[in-house]
Write a protein that holds these residues in place. Structure first.
Motif, mmCIF file in Angstrom:
data_model
loop_
_atom_site.group_PDB
_atom_site.id
_atom_site.type_symbol
_atom_site.label_atom_id
_atom_site.label_comp_id
_atom_site.label_asym_id
_atom_site.label_seq_id
_atom_site.Cartn_x
_atom_site.Cartn_y
_atom_site.Cartn_z
ATOM 1 N N SER A 1 -2.729 -8.612 -7.602
ATOM 2 C CA SER A 1 -2.312 -8.643 -9.007
ATOM 3 C C SER A 1 -1.206 -7.611 -9.212
ATOM 4 N N ASP A 2 -0.620 -7.636 -10.388
ATOM 5 C CA ASP A 2 0.440 -6.667 -10.727
ATOM 6 C C ASP A 2 -0.046 -5.228 -10.620
ATOM 7 N N ALA A 3 -1.335 -5.006 -10.731
ATOM 8 C CA ALA A 3 -1.889 -3.655 -10.698
ATOM 9 C C ALA A 3 -2.057 -3.122 -9.273
ATOM 10 N N ASP A 4 -1.672 -3.892 -8.275
ATOM 11 C CA ASP A 4 -1.949 -3.542 -6.873
ATOM 12 C C ASP A 4 -0.771 -2.945 -6.113
ATOM 13 N N LEU A 5 0.229 -2.417 -6.801
ATOM 14 C CA LEU A 5 1.378 -1.853 -6.092
ATOM 15 C C LEU A 5 0.973 -0.711 -5.156
ATOM 16 N N ASN A 6 0.026 0.118 -5.577
ATOM 17 C CA ASN A 6 -0.430 1.206 -4.719
ATOM 18 C C ASN A 6 -1.058 0.659 -3.432
ATOM 19 N N PRO B 1 -5.430 -9.834 -0.221
ATOM 20 C CA PRO B 1 -5.841 -8.508 0.232
ATOM 21 C C PRO B 1 -7.293 -8.581 0.713
ATOM 22 N N ILE B 2 -7.551 -7.921 1.833
ATOM 23 C CA ILE B 2 -8.906 -7.920 2.382
ATOM 24 C C ILE B 2 -9.420 -6.486 2.430
ATOM 25 N N PHE B 3 -10.711 -6.354 2.143
ATOM 26 C CA PHE B 3 -11.331 -5.049 2.000
ATOM 27 C C PHE B 3 -12.573 -4.945 2.878
ATOM 28 N N ARG C 1 7.495 -8.241 -1.931
ATOM 29 C CA ARG C 1 6.424 -8.901 -1.173
ATOM 30 C C ARG C 1 5.197 -9.108 -2.042
ATOM 31 N N LEU C 2 4.813 -8.091 -2.805
ATOM 32 C CA LEU C 2 3.680 -8.223 -3.718
ATOM 33 C C LEU C 2 3.941 -9.338 -4.726
ATOM 34 N N ASN C 3 5.133 -9.367 -5.301
ATOM 35 C CA ASN C 3 5.475 -10.403 -6.273
ATOM 36 C C ASN C 3 5.463 -11.794 -5.650
ATOM 37 N N THR C 4 5.882 -11.905 -4.399
ATOM 38 C CA THR C 4 5.833 -13.194 -3.698
ATOM 39 C C THR C 4 4.398 -13.672 -3.562
ATOM 40 N N HIS D 1 10.798 0.484 -0.796
ATOM 41 C CA HIS D 1 9.950 0.308 -1.993
ATOM 42 C C HIS D 1 10.236 -1.058 -2.626
ATOM 43 N N GLU D 2 11.512 -1.419 -2.698
ATOM 44 C CA GLU D 2 11.888 -2.715 -3.276
ATOM 45 C C GLU D 2 11.318 -3.876 -2.458
#
Length: 172
Positions: free
Chosen positions: A17-22, A68-70, A51-54, A45-46
């Motif tokens: 999600s958008d909140a997952d940049l970290n 993402p796997i945890f 990649r996250l946005n993709t 960083h860009e």
């Protein structure tokens, strides 16, 4: 606490999600993870944001992503594993996985890939899965063959500027 839509013995699959940049930065900010993914071997960083946005965009359009796997016991990010649409073929996807270096050599990639394959074939009714790897990434080659993928040739991969060994796995 994250919600998981696939669980294995040790791994929980979630969605970006958008909140997952970290979290994305923990994964794709690690040079050992990205050295085979792009021509420079390092994500800026860009690049990480893109990649996250993709991955988020793939989920919005196709309901798939390199999820993402945890680690279930610690809830720590292992990496990502999943699928994305492959070219224009209907019900065909490309399998991929990127694991943080501290999780290499412990069977997590195999466990996650098997779960993604099962999900693709049984839930999404995929007819084929494709995969590829950087020519120097022998660990990925070994894993794909162990998972039953068959070598089909080499395909040009724009992000690295190289021809990557390519494979397919047919749902029988």
């Amino acid at each position: 606490m994250r919600d998981y839509f696939i669980n294995t013995t040790r791994i929980g699959f979630s969605s970006w999600s958008d909140a997952d940049l970290n979290l994305a930065s923990q994964l794709w900010g690690e040079n050992e993870v990205t050295r085979y993914i792009c021509s420079t071997g390092k994500f800026t960083h860009e690049d990480i944001v893109n990649r996250l946005n993709t991955e988020i965009h793939n989920y919005e359009l196709y309901h798939v992503q390199y999820w993402p796997i945890f680690e279930l016991s610690t809830e720590e990010l292992i990496g990502c594993c999943g699928i994305r649409p492959y070219k224009s073929e209907t019900h065909s996807y490309e399998l991929g996985f990127h694991l943080r270096e501290k999780y290499w050599g412990q069977g997590y990639a195999s466990e996650a890939a098997k779960a993604a394959i099962d999900y693709s074939f049984h839930i999404l009714k995929a007819k084929k899965l494709y995969a590829g790897h950087h020519p120097q990434n022998r660990a990925s080659e070994k894993l794909l063959l162990k998972l039953g993928f068959q070598f089909t040739g080499r395909e040009f991969y724009t992000p690295t500027g190289l021809y990557h060994p390519s494979y397919e796995l047919v749902n029988r």
